[in-house]
Design an enzyme around this catalytic site. Structure first.
Site, PDB file in Angstrom:
ATOM      1  N   ASP A   1      46.096  25.914 -26.987  1.00 44.16           N
ATOM      2  CA  ASP A   1      46.333  27.108 -26.175  1.00 44.16           C
ATOM      3  C   ASP A   1      45.205  27.244 -25.146  1.00 44.16           C
ATOM      4  O   ASP A   1      44.045  27.385 -25.529  1.00 44.16           O
ATOM      5  CB  ASP A   1      46.348  28.308 -27.134  1.00 44.16           C
ATOM      6  CG  ASP A   1      46.628  29.615 -26.429  1.00 44.16           C
ATOM      7  OD1 ASP A   1      46.602  29.647 -25.186  1.00 44.16           O
ATOM      8  OD2 ASP A   1      46.869  30.607 -27.142  1.00 44.16           O
TER       9      ASP A   1
ATOM     10  N   ARG B   1      51.736  27.012 -21.643  1.00 42.77           N
ATOM     11  CA  ARG B   1      52.142  25.669 -22.066  1.00 42.77           C
ATOM     12  C   ARG B   1      53.622  25.387 -21.889  1.00 42.77           C
ATOM     13  O   ARG B   1      53.998  24.344 -21.318  1.00 42.77           O
ATOM     14  CB  ARG B   1      51.732  25.440 -23.533  1.00 42.77           C
ATOM     15  CG  ARG B   1      50.233  25.393 -23.728  1.00 42.77           C
ATOM     16  CD  ARG B   1      49.858  25.533 -25.188  1.00 42.77           C
ATOM     17  NE  ARG B   1      50.159  26.872 -25.702  1.00 42.77           N
ATOM     18  CZ  ARG B   1      50.031  27.256 -26.951  1.00 42.77           C
ATOM     19  NH1 ARG B   1      49.619  26.378 -27.859  1.00 42.77           N
ATOM     20  NH2 ARG B   1      50.297  28.491 -27.313  1.00 42.77           N
TER      21      ARG B   1
ATOM     22  N   CYS C   1      56.202  28.074 -26.779  1.00 46.74           N
ATOM     23  CA  CYS C   1      54.792  28.331 -27.097  1.00 46.74           C
ATOM     24  C   CYS C   1      54.681  29.794 -27.507  1.00 46.74           C
ATOM     25  O   CYS C   1      55.697  30.398 -27.893  1.00 46.74           O
ATOM     26  CB  CYS C   1      53.879  27.967 -25.922  1.00 46.74           C
ATOM     27  SG  CYS C   1      54.170  28.919 -24.418  1.00 46.74           S
TER      28      CYS C   1
HETATM   29  P1  4NP Z   1      50.954  30.185 -24.001  1.00 53.22           P
HETATM   30  O1  4NP Z   1      49.487  30.839 -23.844  1.00 53.22           O
HETATM   31  O2  4NP Z   1      51.388  30.443 -25.435  1.00 53.22           O
HETATM   32  O3  4NP Z   1      50.706  28.732 -23.736  1.00 53.22           O
HETATM   33  O4  4NP Z   1      51.837  30.854 -22.980  1.00 53.22           O
HETATM   34  C1  4NP Z   1      49.210  32.171 -24.131  1.00 53.22           C
HETATM   35  C2  4NP Z   1      49.568  33.158 -23.240  1.00 53.22           C
HETATM   36  C3  4NP Z   1      49.234  34.461 -23.505  1.00 53.22           C
HETATM   37  C4  4NP Z   1      48.529  34.785 -24.658  1.00 53.22           C
HETATM   38  C5  4NP Z   1      48.172  33.787 -25.548  1.00 53.22           C
HETATM   39  C6  4NP Z   1      48.522  32.477 -25.294  1.00 53.22           C
HETATM   40  N1  4NP Z   1      48.171  36.125 -24.913  1.00 53.22           N
HETATM   41  O5  4NP Z   1      47.431  36.363 -25.891  1.00 53.22           O
HETATM   42  O6  4NP Z   1      48.579  37.036 -24.162  1.00 53.22           O
END
Ligand code: 4NP
Length: 165
Positions: free
Chosen positions: A130, A19, A13
């Site tokens: 997300d 995720r 991800c």
């Molecule tokens: P992930 O979610 O891609 O599912 O781990 C996110 C975690 C952090 C961020 C964005 C999406 N961020 O902008 O820091």
């Protein structure tokens, strides 16, 4: 006895704190229940390195915990070598799919990168949304999609393992 895993599966991800660590946890349970814990190696990574070394987001861990899953991974960024070392790389959304191309420098591994939702059978979504900037229902939605898709991923990997014999 050769105990090296014969199939390597990587979930990807953006941040590797919501995720994909949850996908790793759900898939690990599915694989262990199928008796394939020693055969299928599972890991997760993020296309961005912002959260390297961190545990999964506490909201994601709490949602997983309520379904009996403990998320134990520490975030890491995707490495170029992942594309050659892993047999199947499952990305959560199209943006991840776009971003991971940068790690496939020789453009040799595009066919092993697939959208996770291709393996869902009970959901219409084509991406795992997300949840980072949203409320608790987003984390539940992620787990619903992951539980559906990981069952399909297991069937796919079992088919791949059979076709190798
Ligand atoms: P992930 O979610 O891609 O599912 O781990 C996110 C975690 C952090 C961020 C964005 C999406 N961020 O902008 O820091």
């Amino acid at each position: 006895m050769n105990t090296a895993p014969s199939f390597k599966l990587l979930f990807v991800c953006l941040g590797n704190i919501c995720r994909s660590p949850a996908a790793e946890g759900v898939m690990r349970r599915v694989v262990v229940e199928a008796g394939l814990g020693e055969t299928i190696h599972i890991d997760s990574a993020g296309t961005a390195g912002w959260h390297t070394g961190k545990r999964a987001d506490e909201r994601m861990r709490a949602a997983a915990q309520s379904r009996g899953l403990e998320l134990t991974s520490f975030a890491r960024q995707v490495r170029d070598a992942d594309l050659s070392e892993y047999d199947l790389v499952l990305v959560m959304d199209r943006s991840n799919h776009q971003d991971i191309r940068a790690f496939d420098r020789e453009k040799l591994h595009a066919t092993k990168v697939r959208l996770f939702c291709e393996f869902c059978t009970d959901h219409e979504e084509t991406e795992v949304p997300d949840p980072y900037y949203g409320g608790p229902e987003g984390f539940e939605k992620v787990l619903d999609l992951l539980e559906d898709g990981c069952a399909g991923v297991l069937r796919h990997v079992q088919g791949q393992l059979k076709s190798r014999v």
